[in-house]
Design a protein around this motif. Structure first.
Motif, mmCIF file in Angstrom:
data_model
loop_
_atom_site.group_PDB
_atom_site.id
_atom_site.type_symbol
_atom_site.label_atom_id
_atom_site.label_comp_id
_atom_site.label_asym_id
_atom_site.label_seq_id
_atom_site.Cartn_x
_atom_site.Cartn_y
_atom_site.Cartn_z
ATOM 1 N N GLY A 134 27.219 30.108 44.042
ATOM 2 C CA GLY A 134 26.588 29.018 44.770
ATOM 3 C C GLY A 134 27.577 28.245 45.621
ATOM 4 O O GLY A 134 27.294 27.903 46.780
ATOM 5 N N ALA A 178 24.945 20.928 44.462
ATOM 6 C CA ALA A 178 23.543 21.296 44.673
ATOM 7 C C ALA A 178 23.363 22.810 44.673
ATOM 8 O O ALA A 178 22.474 23.345 43.991
ATOM 9 C CB ALA A 178 23.036 20.702 45.987
ATOM 10 N N PHE A 179 24.217 23.519 45.409
ATOM 11 C CA PHE A 179 24.068 24.974 45.484
ATOM 12 C C PHE A 179 24.556 25.640 44.206
ATOM 13 O O PHE A 179 24.024 26.691 43.808
ATOM 14 C CB PHE A 179 24.819 25.509 46.703
ATOM 15 N N THR A 182 21.690 25.250 41.889
ATOM 16 C CA THR A 182 20.596 26.101 42.363
ATOM 17 C C THR A 182 20.769 27.536 41.897
ATOM 18 O O THR A 182 19.803 28.182 41.465
ATOM 19 C CB THR A 182 20.515 26.054 43.893
ATOM 20 N N VAL A 185 19.469 28.818 38.408
ATOM 21 C CA VAL A 185 18.038 28.914 38.111
ATOM 22 C C VAL A 185 17.691 30.167 37.294
ATOM 23 O O VAL A 185 16.917 30.069 36.325
ATOM 24 C CB VAL A 185 17.217 28.850 39.411
ATOM 25 N N ALA A 214 10.963 23.048 45.494
ATOM 26 C CA ALA A 214 12.198 23.513 46.112
ATOM 27 C C ALA A 214 12.426 22.834 47.464
ATOM 28 O O ALA A 214 13.543 22.411 47.784
ATOM 29 C CB ALA A 214 12.164 25.035 46.280
ATOM 30 N N ALA A 218 15.345 20.181 48.438
ATOM 31 C CA ALA A 218 16.186 20.451 49.602
ATOM 32 C C ALA A 218 16.155 19.287 50.584
ATOM 33 O O ALA A 218 17.179 18.947 51.190
ATOM 34 C CB ALA A 218 15.713 21.733 50.293
ATOM 35 N N LEU A 232 18.784 25.839 51.451
ATOM 36 C CA LEU A 232 18.758 25.522 50.025
ATOM 37 C C LEU A 232 17.436 25.932 49.390
ATOM 38 O O LEU A 232 17.422 26.494 48.285
ATOM 39 C CB LEU A 232 18.992 24.028 49.800
ATOM 40 N N LEU A 236 16.668 28.942 46.432
ATOM 41 C CA LEU A 236 16.130 28.413 45.178
ATOM 42 C C LEU A 236 14.868 29.166 44.767
ATOM 43 O O LEU A 236 14.701 29.536 43.592
ATOM 44 C CB LEU A 236 15.833 26.920 45.339
ATOM 45 N N TYR A 240 14.508 31.803 41.603
ATOM 46 C CA TYR A 240 13.453 31.614 40.598
ATOM 47 C C TYR A 240 12.719 32.933 40.362
ATOM 48 O O TYR A 240 12.438 33.302 39.212
ATOM 49 C CB TYR A 240 12.498 30.530 41.068
#
Length: 266
Positions: A134, A178-179, A182, A185, A214, A218, A232, A236, A240
């Motif tokens: 990420g 954040a990434f 992500t 997940v 998502a 974002a 983003l 995501l 998932y």
């Protein structure tokens, strides 16, 4: 008359045993924390000499996207010293993270069953790798794309794009976090399914809500432009779906779709 009082020693108090166990756990936790912090500091001291070079590499996605004459600025007296130190410390922490996770593992492992140990070790390892993926995705794809877009957006306004190094650090760390989260997940989905917190079919049913969520996440985390939000939200959603696909292989035998839906012949 002989003394009829019992000569046996008093029985140990269970509360005393619990208190001793609690104190021993605290002592072990302190030792593990000291070892984890020491590992990070050792790597940091080994990298501190190259702190300016590490910061230059850290800031490269922005520097190559700046228009001619653009540069980074320092608005704090000590910013030019402490910001590279912070970046170097964060790099040291990422490098030492396997050692930190190992210390956590050694602390919690005695309380786990054998089958839990076999499951948690690959999950922790994959979590570390996915977090690095990420961060790498953000550094090599998201940063150049966002900075290039913002630089060209500022050009018609006649505004000079000069960013404070401390503000850039805050922005970059927010994006990395954040990434990095992500990309965790798939692991989260597998854990939820494997430990029976949520059924796999239920996770498939809430797919539309995940897609909406998502894009909301974002919009909150990334800069206010559609491109960075897509960079983003789309991963995501894809991660998932990957988690749903991989979770099938981590179902308990009695919970697998074949076992649940299968019938036996008379």
């Amino acid at each position: 008359m002989s003394d009829t009082r019992s000569s046996h020693s008093p029985e140990p108090d269970p509360q005393d045993d619990q208190q001793e166990t609690f104190i021993s756990h605290l002592i072990e936790l302190r030792e593990r924390l000291v070892k984890a912090v020491a590992g990070v500091l050792i790597i940091f001291l080994g990298l501190v000499y190259w702190a300016p070079e590490i910061f230059n590499l850290f800031a490269r996605p922005l520097m190559v996207s700046l228009p001619k004459g653009g540069r980074m600025i320092v608005t704090d007296v000590t910013g030019s010293f402490f910001v590279p130190m912070k970046v170097t410390l964060l790099v040291a922490f990422l490098i030492a993270l396997p050692w930190v996770l190992y210390q956590i593992w050694k602390f919690v492992a005695p309380g786990l069953y054998q089958h839990e140990k076999r499951l948690i070790l690959p999950l922790v390892s994959s979590s570390y790798v996915l977090f690095l993926c990420g961060v790498t995705f953000a550094y090599f794809l998201v940063f150049p794309t966002v900075f290039h877009f913002m630089a060209h957006y500022n050009a018609p306004l006649g505004a000079d794009m000069s960013t404070d190094i401390d503000k850039y650090l805050s922005f970059a760390m927010t994006m990395f976090l954040a990434f990095g989260i992500t990309f965790e997940v798939p692991v989260v989905v597998i854990v939820l399914v494997r430990f029976g917190v949520v059924e796999l079919d239920k996770l498939k049913q809430v797919r539309p809500y995940v897609i909406v969520g998502a894009f909301i996440i974002a919009a909150v985390v990334t800069p206010p432009d559609v491109l960075s939000q897509l960079l983003l939200a789309v991963p995501l959603i894809a991660l998932y779906e990957l988690g749903l696909l991989m979770a099938r292989f981590f179902l308990k035998p009695e919970e697998s779709p074949e076992a649940v839906g299968g019938t036996t012949a008379d």
